[in-house]
Write an enzyme that holds these catalytic residues in place. Sequence first.
Site, PDB file in Angstrom:
ATOM      1  N   ARG A   1       0.816  -1.218   0.000  1.00 10.20           N
ATOM      2  CA  ARG A   1       0.000   0.000   0.000  1.00 10.20           C
ATOM      3  C   ARG A   1       0.850   1.268   0.000  1.00 10.20           C
ATOM      4  O   ARG A   1       0.464   2.275  -0.582  1.00 10.20           O
ATOM      5  CB  ARG A   1      -0.931   0.009   1.209  1.00 10.20           C
ATOM      6  CG  ARG A   1      -2.060  -0.970   1.032  1.00 10.20           C
ATOM      7  CD  ARG A   1      -2.971  -0.961   2.207  1.00 10.20           C
ATOM      8  NE  ARG A   1      -4.241  -1.571   1.827  1.00 10.20           N
ATOM      9  CZ  ARG A   1      -5.210  -1.851   2.666  1.00 10.20           C
ATOM     10  NH1 ARG A   1      -5.083  -1.565   3.940  1.00 10.20           N
ATOM     11  NH2 ARG A   1      -6.316  -2.397   2.247  1.00 10.20           N
TER      12      ARG A   1
ATOM     13  N   GLY B   1      -7.858  -8.427   0.451  1.00  7.32           N
ATOM     14  CA  GLY B   1      -6.629  -8.627   1.217  1.00  7.32           C
ATOM     15  C   GLY B   1      -5.997  -9.981   0.988  1.00  7.32           C
ATOM     16  O   GLY B   1      -4.827 -10.092   0.598  1.00  7.32           O
TER      17      GLY B   1
ATOM     18  N   GLY C   1     -12.969  -4.044   1.232  1.00  7.95           N
ATOM     19  CA  GLY C   1     -14.362  -3.625   1.386  1.00  7.95           C
ATOM     20  C   GLY C   1     -14.740  -2.524   0.401  1.00  7.95           C
ATOM     21  O   GLY C   1     -15.836  -2.531  -0.165  1.00  7.95           O
TER      22      GLY C   1
ATOM     23  N   LYS D   1     -17.431 -15.460   3.618  1.00  8.39           N
ATOM     24  CA  LYS D   1     -18.878 -15.415   3.863  1.00  8.39           C
ATOM     25  C   LYS D   1     -19.646 -14.902   2.662  1.00  8.39           C
ATOM     26  O   LYS D   1     -19.333 -13.838   2.128  1.00  8.39           O
ATOM     27  CB  LYS D   1     -19.156 -14.486   5.052  1.00  8.39           C
ATOM     28  CG  LYS D   1     -18.705 -15.071   6.374  1.00  8.39           C
ATOM     29  CD  LYS D   1     -18.929 -14.060   7.455  1.00  8.39           C
ATOM     30  CE  LYS D   1     -19.692 -14.662   8.618  1.00  8.39           C
ATOM     31  NZ  LYS D   1     -20.072 -13.616   9.584  1.00  8.39           N
TER      32      LYS D   1
END
Length: 394
Positions: free
Chosen positions: A40, A349, A372, A201
């Site tokens: 990053r 990630g 996200g 999920k």
Amino acid sequence: MRVRSIRELKNIKNKRILLRVDFNVPISKSGKIDQNEDYRIVQTLPTIKYLLKKKAKVVILAHLGRPGGKVVESLRLDPVAIRLSQLLKKDIYKSDSIIDKDTLKNIDSLAGGNILMLENIRFDKREEKADKKFANELAGLGDIYVNDAFAVCHRDQASVSTIQNHLPAYAGLLLEDELKNLNSAVIKPFKPLTVIIGGAKISTKIKLIQRFLKISDHVLLGGALANTVLHVMGVSVGKSLVEPEMYPVIRKIKLTDNQLRVPVDGLLAKNYQAKTGRLDALADVRPDELILDIGPDTIKLYEKIIKSSKMIVWNGPMGLIETPFFAKGTESLIKILAKTKAYTVVGGGESVQVIRRLNLEKKFNFISTGGGAMLEFLEGKKLPGLKKILLTNK
Ligand code: ADP
Ligand code: MG
């Protein structure tokens, strides 16, 4: 797509630029950043170098971890400042606070072409509350706000979104690049477009799946999230975790349509600590088994579809990648994607970690720094951090 980019800024010599970045990288117990984990920071270098070259005064706003509004010594930004300084081969100033009585003076006396990094912005509890007064105080430190922190753009926070009401806001080069790549996948993708979704999920990715069922030619599922879909299809997944509250939503999807594909075989084991497992068709999973990775037949099936595609978007691992034996499916997928001529866009990630482990980053057309944020952007949500920056995505 229209983005307000720093490339539009004309004369920024000696202008105070508040640059929001995402330097949220893992820091070891000894207070250092692993070479493999500074992705990053490295990705933001073009923006920083661009601003320095134009002799702007660069004030860096960044967060680390989730200190929840408290000063946490281990979450100070010093290791990050050191790593940035090494990467730039240039000394930079680091403040031990966010704003104190000298901050403004320090910024004013900063010569153009230099950097001051403020302390972890989340040490102030007002940051995560999107507090107007705090945003206004921050705005008082600069002339222009630049956002290069795509990974936090889905957060409504003072230094991400609120500040844009107080200063002219622009996208940094990384953010601009993120938006261009991700936007092209949903607005005018190269066709056929294949989207591969894995991870933990299904509840966190169902909206993405639904949107891409409208846009893309193929949606390929893998990882633990495929279990819930398999269950709805009547395939026994043994004692693999499923999310029953998602059954009704999944039942609404046309599961017989070949557009949506699920794994046909997998690596199975009796518990999450297992070091190895057995390979079988998913029709033959035993009641006491877990599905921990996709198998070679699934990979072959997915490979064929990938080879017939012009664009691939991938998010989320195909298996329990923390155990090498169950990382094989994800690794095979990465190798296939690395070879394909299709335009490849990846994010998330965990998926990116495995690509880096295999040293194949360069073989992808674009690797997003957002997890996200990437999911929400691709779902079509308006991200708070882009409110004054992304003018239109058409
Ligand atoms: P990303 O961050 O790449 O978007 P997620 O956070 O959704 O991905 O999910 C990553 C996690 O999912 C990893 O820790 C991985 O071990 C786990 N996972 C994937 N497949 C399985 C599986 N079959 N069984 C258990 N865990 C899995
Ligand atoms: Mg994750």
